[in-house]
Design a protein around this motif. Structure first.
Motif, PDB file in Angstrom:
ATOM      1  N   ARG A 229       0.485  -0.955   0.173  1.00 33.96           N
ATOM      2  CA  ARG A 229       0.102   0.578   0.180  1.00 33.96           C
ATOM      3  C   ARG A 229       0.503   1.611  -0.130  1.00 33.96           C
ATOM      4  N   ARG A 230       2.025   1.383   1.081  1.00 34.37           N
ATOM      5  CA  ARG A 230       2.230   2.659   0.577  1.00 34.37           C
ATOM      6  C   ARG A 230       3.605   2.856  -0.612  1.00 34.37           C
ATOM      7  N   GLU A 231       3.956   1.792  -1.178  1.00 32.86           N
ATOM      8  CA  GLU A 231       4.385   1.952  -2.357  1.00 32.86           C
ATOM      9  C   GLU A 231       3.700   2.253  -3.249  1.00 32.86           C
ATOM     10  N   LEU A 232       1.921   1.503  -3.117  1.00 33.87           N
ATOM     11  CA  LEU A 232       1.164   2.046  -4.740  1.00 33.87           C
ATOM     12  C   LEU A 232       0.471   3.518  -4.084  1.00 33.87           C
ATOM     13  N   GLU A 233       0.569   4.255  -2.708  1.00 36.51           N
ATOM     14  CA  GLU A 233       0.577   5.567  -2.216  1.00 36.51           C
ATOM     15  C   GLU A 233       1.786   6.201  -2.353  1.00 36.51           C
ATOM     16  N   SER A 234       2.572   5.583  -3.019  1.00 35.60           N
ATOM     17  CA  SER A 234       3.739   6.480  -4.056  1.00 35.60           C
ATOM     18  C   SER A 234       3.414   7.370  -5.020  1.00 35.60           C
ATOM     19  N   PHE A 235       2.843   6.578  -6.059  1.00 41.29           N
ATOM     20  CA  PHE A 235       2.608   7.671  -7.242  1.00 41.29           C
ATOM     21  C   PHE A 235       0.359   7.801  -7.686  1.00 41.29           C
ATOM     22  N   TRP A 236       0.049   6.453  -6.479  1.00 42.22           N
ATOM     23  CA  TRP A 236      -1.517   7.144  -7.499  1.00 42.22           C
ATOM     24  C   TRP A 236      -2.207   7.436  -5.572  1.00 42.22           C
ATOM     25  N   THR A 237      -3.344   7.771  -5.726  1.00 40.44           N
ATOM     26  CA  THR A 237      -4.101   8.305  -4.621  1.00 40.44           C
ATOM     27  C   THR A 237      -4.767   7.204  -4.312  1.00 40.44           C
ATOM     28  N   LEU A 238      -4.801   6.346  -3.248  1.00 39.16           N
ATOM     29  CA  LEU A 238      -5.514   5.690  -2.397  1.00 39.16           C
ATOM     30  C   LEU A 238      -7.123   6.084  -1.485  1.00 39.16           C
ATOM     31  N   ASP A 239      -8.131   6.366  -2.374  1.00 43.38           N
ATOM     32  CA  ASP A 239      -9.552   6.846  -0.977  1.00 43.38           C
ATOM     33  C   ASP A 239     -10.035   5.766  -0.717  1.00 43.38           C
ATOM     34  N   GLU A 240     -10.527   5.720   0.952  1.00 40.75           N
ATOM     35  CA  GLU A 240     -10.681   4.692   1.584  1.00 40.75           C
ATOM     36  C   GLU A 240     -12.499   4.910   1.231  1.00 40.75           C
ATOM     37  N   ILE A 241     -12.320   3.785   0.421  1.00 45.11           N
ATOM     38  CA  ILE A 241     -14.445   3.505   0.833  1.00 45.11           C
ATOM     39  C   ILE A 241     -14.730   2.877   1.500  1.00 45.11           C
ATOM     40  N   ALA A 242     -16.213   2.861   1.573  1.00 44.15           N
ATOM     41  CA  ALA A 242     -16.918   1.737   3.307  1.00 44.15           C
ATOM     42  C   ALA A 242     -17.291   0.839   2.637  1.00 44.15           C
ATOM     43  N   HIS A 243     -17.345   0.533   1.690  1.00 45.67           N
ATOM     44  CA  HIS A 243     -17.852  -1.077   0.912  1.00 45.67           C
ATOM     45  C   HIS A 243     -16.944  -2.594   1.779  1.00 45.67           C
ATOM     46  N   ARG A 244     -17.890  -3.124   2.136  1.00 44.26           N
ATOM     47  CA  ARG A 244     -17.770  -3.750   3.143  1.00 44.26           C
ATOM     48  C   ARG A 244     -18.302  -5.163   3.123  1.00 44.26           C
ATOM     49  N   THR A 245     -17.489  -6.409   3.078  1.00 45.29           N
ATOM     50  CA  THR A 245     -18.424  -7.338   2.729  1.00 45.29           C
ATOM     51  C   THR A 245     -18.479  -8.668   3.935  1.00 45.29           C
ATOM     52  N   GLY A 246     -18.301  -8.465   5.019  1.00 45.26           N
ATOM     53  CA  GLY A 246     -18.207  -8.600   6.347  1.00 45.26           C
ATOM     54  C   GLY A 246     -16.999 -10.047   6.638  1.00 45.26           C
ATOM     55  N   TYR A 251     -11.289  -2.001   0.918  1.00 46.76           N
ATOM     56  CA  TYR A 251     -11.431  -1.635   0.242  1.00 46.76           C
ATOM     57  C   TYR A 251     -10.886   0.014  -0.174  1.00 46.76           C
ATOM     58  N   VAL A 252      -9.978   0.258  -1.218  1.00 45.26           N
ATOM     59  CA  VAL A 252      -9.655   2.141  -1.412  1.00 45.26           C
ATOM     60  C   VAL A 252     -10.073   1.853  -2.731  1.00 45.26           C
ATOM     61  N   ARG A 253     -10.211   2.971  -3.381  1.00 46.73           N
ATOM     62  CA  ARG A 253     -10.784   3.483  -5.071  1.00 46.73           C
ATOM     63  C   ARG A 253      -9.532   3.964  -5.642  1.00 46.73           C
ATOM     64  N   ILE A 254      -9.097   3.601  -6.260  1.00 49.21           N
ATOM     65  CA  ILE A 254      -7.294   4.819  -6.913  1.00 49.21           C
ATOM     66  C   ILE A 254      -8.419   5.178  -8.190  1.00 49.21           C
ATOM     67  N   ALA A 255      -7.473   6.837  -7.728  1.00 46.12           N
ATOM     68  CA  ALA A 255      -8.080   7.529  -8.242  1.00 46.12           C
ATOM     69  C   ALA A 255      -7.565   7.685  -9.521  1.00 46.12           C
ATOM     70  N   GLU A 256      -6.071   7.246 -10.309  1.00 44.90           N
ATOM     71  CA  GLU A 256      -5.948   7.712 -11.330  1.00 44.90           C
ATOM     72  C   GLU A 256      -6.625   6.541 -11.900  1.00 44.90           C
TER      73      GLU A 256
END
Ligand code: SAM
Ligand code: SF4
Length: 346
Positions: A229-246, A251-256
């Motif tokens: 995750r830290r690696e991906l965040e160095s070049f992408w924007t990861l936004d937390e989303i509420a989606h849960r499956t129990g 889950y995160v949404r990648i803006a790019e």
């Protein structure tokens, strides 16, 4: 038509009208049903190269699988995931799926789905869609033909990609599941995500879990998703989303890319408080926790001639004893549980 089509609806106050709640107050509504221990691949983290598969008599028949699934549905199960081994190599699999789909039509079940390695999906996707399946999870750890062949000990990635395309063409939503492997695919993870999101598929990353004895030392392959995750965040924007499956996925949404990324971290996070699921092996053993040895033998109950009420009582007994949480610890270099993922169903 199956022997259960005309099963009477549960009487008021019967065993099946109260929800399936475990000893810690968690309601169980999700069953993962392993339909075979066999597979046409031998993924290095899942199976030994030379596996001994179970004798046929030990594996539940399609009728037995249907009967147990139907009992769970009678007890409030709303979602069933068929898994294995590889579900699509089981003979008669489509008959079982078509039979279970009556519960979708009646409204007793919200979702019937499966997890597959995708090698036979091109052949089955249209039939799956016709039977009421809406989503499938396809496991894929690399897009590189050579690496795929190594990781699966002989598989062809082209077949899986063909299967994924056929599923999409048949109108099935596809989620790609990728096990993060430190040596093998760590550097390819952004490409896998880009490809999946480009095709309109969610992708979920999974940490390796210590399940069953295999030859390799799996601590060498363990890659923390925190690190990914830290690696991906160095070049992408990861936004937390509420989606849960129990389940254990966050889950995160990648803006790019615009796509959704799931992160399953059984080793580094505790998700047990909200666990709504249980697993049934292809031999009819109910495991209420992936990381514990607790077990209820429903095949013995069934083969002793149990009535539906007795079968449901046995299920209740097993669920009542669901452990509070799992006990995975990669540092111990030992499998937390001796059974393979392919027997339990991933
Ligand atoms: N054959 C089907 C497939 O591969 O999708 C279904 C069964 S497979 C056991 C289900 C999932 O478990 C797959 O996504 C696989 O990658 C995952 N799996 C198997 N062994 C694992 C392990 N030791 N750690 C983490 N995931 C594992
Ligand atoms: Fe087969 Fe799935 Fe295990 Fe791979 S992960 S060996 S495809 S059961």
């Amino acid at each position: 038509m199956t022997p259960y089509d005309d099963m009477a609806p549960p009487a008021k106050g019967s065993a099946s009208t109260t929800p399936l709640v475990d000893g810690f107050g968690r309601t169980v509504t999700y069953l993962r049903l392993s339909v075979t221990d066999r597979c046409d691949l031998r993924c290095v983290y899942c199976m030994a190269e030379h596996m001994t598969f179970l004798p046929k008599a030990e594996v539940l028949s399609l009728e037995e699988l249907d009967r147990i699934a139907t009992a769970f549905i009678g007890l409030g199960t709303r979602k069933i995931r068929l898994t294995g081994g590889e579900p699509l190599v089981r003979k008669g699999m489509m008959d079982l799926i078509r039979s279970l789909s009556r519960h979708l039509r009646s409204g007793a079940l919200d979702e019937l789905t499966l997890t597959t390695n995708g090698t036979r999906l091109a052949e089955f996707a249209p039939q799956l869609a016709a039977a009421g399946i809406r989503r499938v999870n396809v496991s894929l750890d690399t897009l590189k033909p050579d690496l795929f062949r190594t990781l699966t000990r002989g598989g062809q990635v082209a077949k899986v990609l063909e299967g994924v395309a056929a599923a999409k063409a048949a109108g099935l939503a596809v989620k790609i599941n990728t096990v993060a492997l430190k040596q093998d695919n760590a550097a390819e993870i952004p490409d896998l995500i880009r490809w999946a999101h480009g095709e309109g598929h969610d992708l979920t990353l999974i940490e390796t879990m210590p399940m069953g004895e295999i030859e390799a030392d799996r601590t060498d392959q363990y890659l923390s998703l925190g690190e990914v995750r830290r690696e991906l965040e160095s070049f992408w924007t990861l936004d937390e989303i509420a989606h849960r499956t129990g389940g254990p996925a966050r889950y995160v949404r990648i803006a790019e890319t615009g796509g959704r990324l799931g992160l399953i971290t059984p080793l580094s996070h505790n998700f047990c408080e909200s666990c709504n699921r249980v697993r049934l092996t292809c031999t009819g053993t109910l495991h209420t926790c992936l990381g514990q040895e607790d077990a209820t033998d429903l095949r013995a109950v069934l083969r002793a001639g149990a009535t539906d009420a007795e079968l449901m009582a046995a299920i209740r007994g097993g669920v009542d004893a669901k452990p509070k949480g799992h006990d995975f610890e990669i540092a111990r270099r030992q499998p937390a549980v001796a059974r393979h993922m392919s027997t339990t169903g991933g």
